[in-house]
Design an enzyme around this catalytic site. Structure first.
Site, mmCIF file in Angstrom:
data_model
loop_
_atom_site.group_PDB
_atom_site.id
_atom_site.type_symbol
_atom_site.label_atom_id
_atom_site.label_comp_id
_atom_site.label_asym_id
_atom_site.label_seq_id
_atom_site.Cartn_x
_atom_site.Cartn_y
_atom_site.Cartn_z
ATOM 1 N N CYS A 116 0.815 -1.231 0.000
ATOM 2 C CA CYS A 116 0.000 0.000 0.000
ATOM 3 C C CYS A 116 0.838 1.266 0.000
ATOM 4 C CB CYS A 116 -0.965 -0.001 1.180
ATOM 5 S SG CYS A 116 -2.197 -1.300 1.036
ATOM 6 N N HIS A 256 -3.362 7.268 2.206
ATOM 7 C CA HIS A 256 -3.772 5.957 1.700
ATOM 8 C C HIS A 256 -5.146 5.633 2.282
ATOM 9 C CE1 HIS A 256 -3.941 1.832 0.659
ATOM 10 N NE2 HIS A 256 -3.792 1.412 1.897
ATOM 11 N N ASN A 286 -10.121 0.014 -0.536
ATOM 12 C CA ASN A 286 -8.658 0.053 -0.547
ATOM 13 C C ASN A 286 -8.152 -0.522 -1.872
ATOM 14 O OD1 ASN A 286 -5.923 -0.308 -0.144
ATOM 15 N ND2 ASN A 286 -6.122 -1.261 1.872
HETATM 16 O O1 UT7 Z 1 -3.899 -1.085 3.512
HETATM 17 C C1 UT7 Z 1 -2.990 -1.908 4.157
HETATM 18 C C2 UT7 Z 1 -3.041 -1.753 5.616
HETATM 19 N N1 UT7 Z 1 -4.280 -2.295 6.126
HETATM 20 C C3 UT7 Z 1 -4.958 -1.592 7.021
HETATM 21 O O2 UT7 Z 1 -4.607 -0.486 7.338
HETATM 22 C C4 UT7 Z 1 -6.149 -2.264 7.707
HETATM 23 C C5 UT7 Z 1 -6.063 -2.078 9.204
HETATM 24 N N2 UT7 Z 1 -7.100 -2.768 9.936
HETATM 25 C C6 UT7 Z 1 -8.411 -2.395 9.878
HETATM 26 O O3 UT7 Z 1 -8.760 -1.495 9.158
HETATM 27 C C7 UT7 Z 1 -9.378 -3.081 10.807
HETATM 28 O O4 UT7 Z 1 -8.670 -3.860 11.746
HETATM 29 C C8 UT7 Z 1 -10.412 -3.969 10.078
HETATM 30 C C9 UT7 Z 1 -11.381 -3.102 9.326
HETATM 31 C C10 UT7 Z 1 -9.716 -4.930 9.135
HETATM 32 C C11 UT7 Z 1 -11.232 -4.778 11.110
HETATM 33 O O5 UT7 Z 1 -11.836 -3.900 12.044
HETATM 34 P P1 UT7 Z 1 -11.660 -4.146 13.603
HETATM 35 O O6 UT7 Z 1 -12.440 -3.108 14.276
HETATM 36 O O7 UT7 Z 1 -10.200 -4.214 13.904
HETATM 37 O O8 UT7 Z 1 -12.367 -5.528 13.814
HETATM 38 P P2 UT7 Z 1 -11.764 -6.882 14.388
HETATM 39 O O9 UT7 Z 1 -10.972 -7.591 13.371
HETATM 40 O O10 UT7 Z 1 -11.151 -6.656 15.731
HETATM 41 O O11 UT7 Z 1 -13.100 -7.682 14.648
HETATM 42 C C12 UT7 Z 1 -14.058 -7.269 15.628
HETATM 43 C C13 UT7 Z 1 -15.266 -8.162 15.549
HETATM 44 C C14 UT7 Z 1 -14.927 -9.640 15.550
HETATM 45 O O12 UT7 Z 1 -15.936 -10.326 16.241
HETATM 46 P P3 UT7 Z 1 -15.696 -10.883 17.735
HETATM 47 O O13 UT7 Z 1 -14.512 -11.794 17.627
HETATM 48 O O14 UT7 Z 1 -15.418 -9.673 18.544
HETATM 49 O O15 UT7 Z 1 -16.974 -11.556 18.039
HETATM 50 C C15 UT7 Z 1 -14.966 -10.016 14.115
HETATM 51 O O16 UT7 Z 1 -15.268 -11.374 13.908
HETATM 52 O O17 UT7 Z 1 -15.954 -7.925 14.333
HETATM 53 C C16 UT7 Z 1 -16.088 -9.151 13.625
HETATM 54 N N3 UT7 Z 1 -16.003 -8.861 12.203
HETATM 55 C C17 UT7 Z 1 -17.076 -8.570 11.465
HETATM 56 N N4 UT7 Z 1 -18.371 -8.451 11.774
HETATM 57 C C18 UT7 Z 1 -19.208 -8.124 10.784
HETATM 58 C C19 UT7 Z 1 -14.903 -8.840 11.421
HETATM 59 N N5 UT7 Z 1 -15.245 -8.536 10.165
HETATM 60 C C20 UT7 Z 1 -16.586 -8.357 10.167
HETATM 61 C C21 UT7 Z 1 -17.518 -8.024 9.170
HETATM 62 N N6 UT7 Z 1 -18.821 -7.913 9.531
HETATM 63 N N7 UT7 Z 1 -17.164 -7.792 7.884
#
Ligand code: UT7
Length: 332
Positions: A116, A256, A286
């Protein structure tokens, strides 16, 4: 003798037509428009549906758009750098295919891989060539068909990515404009958090790698999120401080587009007015190395000669960085 500066003197882009909405994604995996909008900030992303077309096609379309807008003859381009994590093939370079498809007969080309942050790395590389004096016109392209490495059964990653390409023309100028300073960094601490394991020399394609879904993006979102916010903000603040740029002197932050919450946190730490932040993640998601030039292209008409822009990115590797540039032209 006047110093030779590298200035962006034109921009072009290509977006596939198909819009993959949150509603459609909600039918593929257990998610919702509400979750995606609040956690990431994406409403829809573009997808290149054509099976026989990939990153080189989109890159070539963006280059053609750039040449048409600037009126530059393709024969005048000396060099092309393509930043991509989704090359058409392992080899030859996608940049070479872009030159071929866009009719750049005199340019030599290569690909550059910094995920990225690819556009920032490629723009810095091209700047050095311009400043060295031999190459006069260089095109930097970010081209990504992210949909082919996205697992549409994995709700943690499938809402994130989109397909697109965008290109900038870099030329020499004696005016005090163009790329003024850069900070680029990388750290292998990130390898385990964000990668695509399959298809390289470590895990060459096999039935096993397919079964294990190693040909898709793997991401541990939370650690990537934390590193992204702190590192993007740190280098953006550092580049402002070491060049004595006050927040009010920055016309635009061009971040980005990975997550709206990351963008907002970075802008806040830079003490920037939110109105000065380019954001189009809601429409395209993205697109990896294409996000920053895509923003420049969409905001081109609002940019004024002399505007201070801070470009900032974070990606797999980890790689991250920031560029301070002075915009070089007004659009009629
Ligand atoms: O471009 C390259 C660099 N990449 C980035 O900068 C991405 C950086 N990371 C992020 O943007 C975020 O971490 C994400 C958008 C990928 C994920 O968001 P988050 O707030 O960190 O969510 P998480 O992975 O901690 O998940 C929280 C909860 C989980 O459920 P439990 O375990 O708490 O029950 C996930 O299973 O949200 C759940 N979850 C979803 N729920 C509904 C994860 N994805 C989804 C989804 N819909 N699509």
């Amino acid at each position: 003798m006047d110093k030779t500066n590298a200035v962006i003197s034109g921009v072009g882009m290509f977006l596939p037509e198909y819009r993959l909405t949150n509603e459609e994604i909600s039918k593929m995996v257990d998610t919702s428009d509400e979750w995606i909008m609040t956690r990431i900030g994406i409403k829809e992303r573009r997808i290149l549906k054509d099976k026989d077309k990939a990153s080189a096609y989109m890159g070539a379309m963006a280059v053609k758009n750039l040449l048409e807008k600037t009126g530059v003859n393709p024969d005048e381009i000396d060099m092309l750098i393509c930043a991509t994590v989704t090359p058409d093939m392992h080899f030859p370079a996608t940049g070479i295919m872009i030159c071929d498809q866009a009719g750049l007969k005199n340019a030599y080309a290569f690909d550059l891989h910094a995920a990225c942050s690819g556009f920032l790395y490629a723009l810095t590389t091209a700047t050095k060539f311009i400043q060295a004096g031999r190459e006069k016109k260089i095109i930097v392209v970010g081209a990504e068909k992210m949909s082919v490495i996205t697992d549409y059964t994995d709700r943690k990653t499938c809402p994130l990515f989109g397909d697109a390409a965008s290109a900038v023309l870099l030329t020499a100028s004696n005016e005090d404009l163009g790329i003024k300073d850069y900070i680029l960094r990388s750290d292998g601490v990130g390898v385990k958090y964000l990668n695509m394991k399959g298809g390289g020399s470590l895990n060459p394609a096999s039935h096993e790698t397919i079964d294990q879904k190693l040909h898709y993006v793997y991401q541990e979102g939370q650690p990537v999120f934390k590193y992204a916010v702190s590192h993007m903000a740190d280098v953006s603040i550092e580049i402002m401080q070491r060049n004595n740029l006050q927040p009010e002197q920055v016309a635009w932050l061009v971040p980005h587009q990975a997550n709206l919450r990351i963008i907002n946190a970075v802008a806040e730490r830079m003490e920037l007015d939110p109105a000065k932040v380019m954001i189009n993640i809601q429409r395209y998601g993205n697109t990896t190395s294409a996000t920053i030039p895509l923003c420049l292209c969409e905001w081109e008409k609002q940019l004024k000669k002399g505007d201070n822009l801070i470009l900032s990115a974070f990606g797999a590797g980890f790689t991250w960085g920031s560029i301070w540039l002075k915009w070089a032209y007004n659009t009629k």
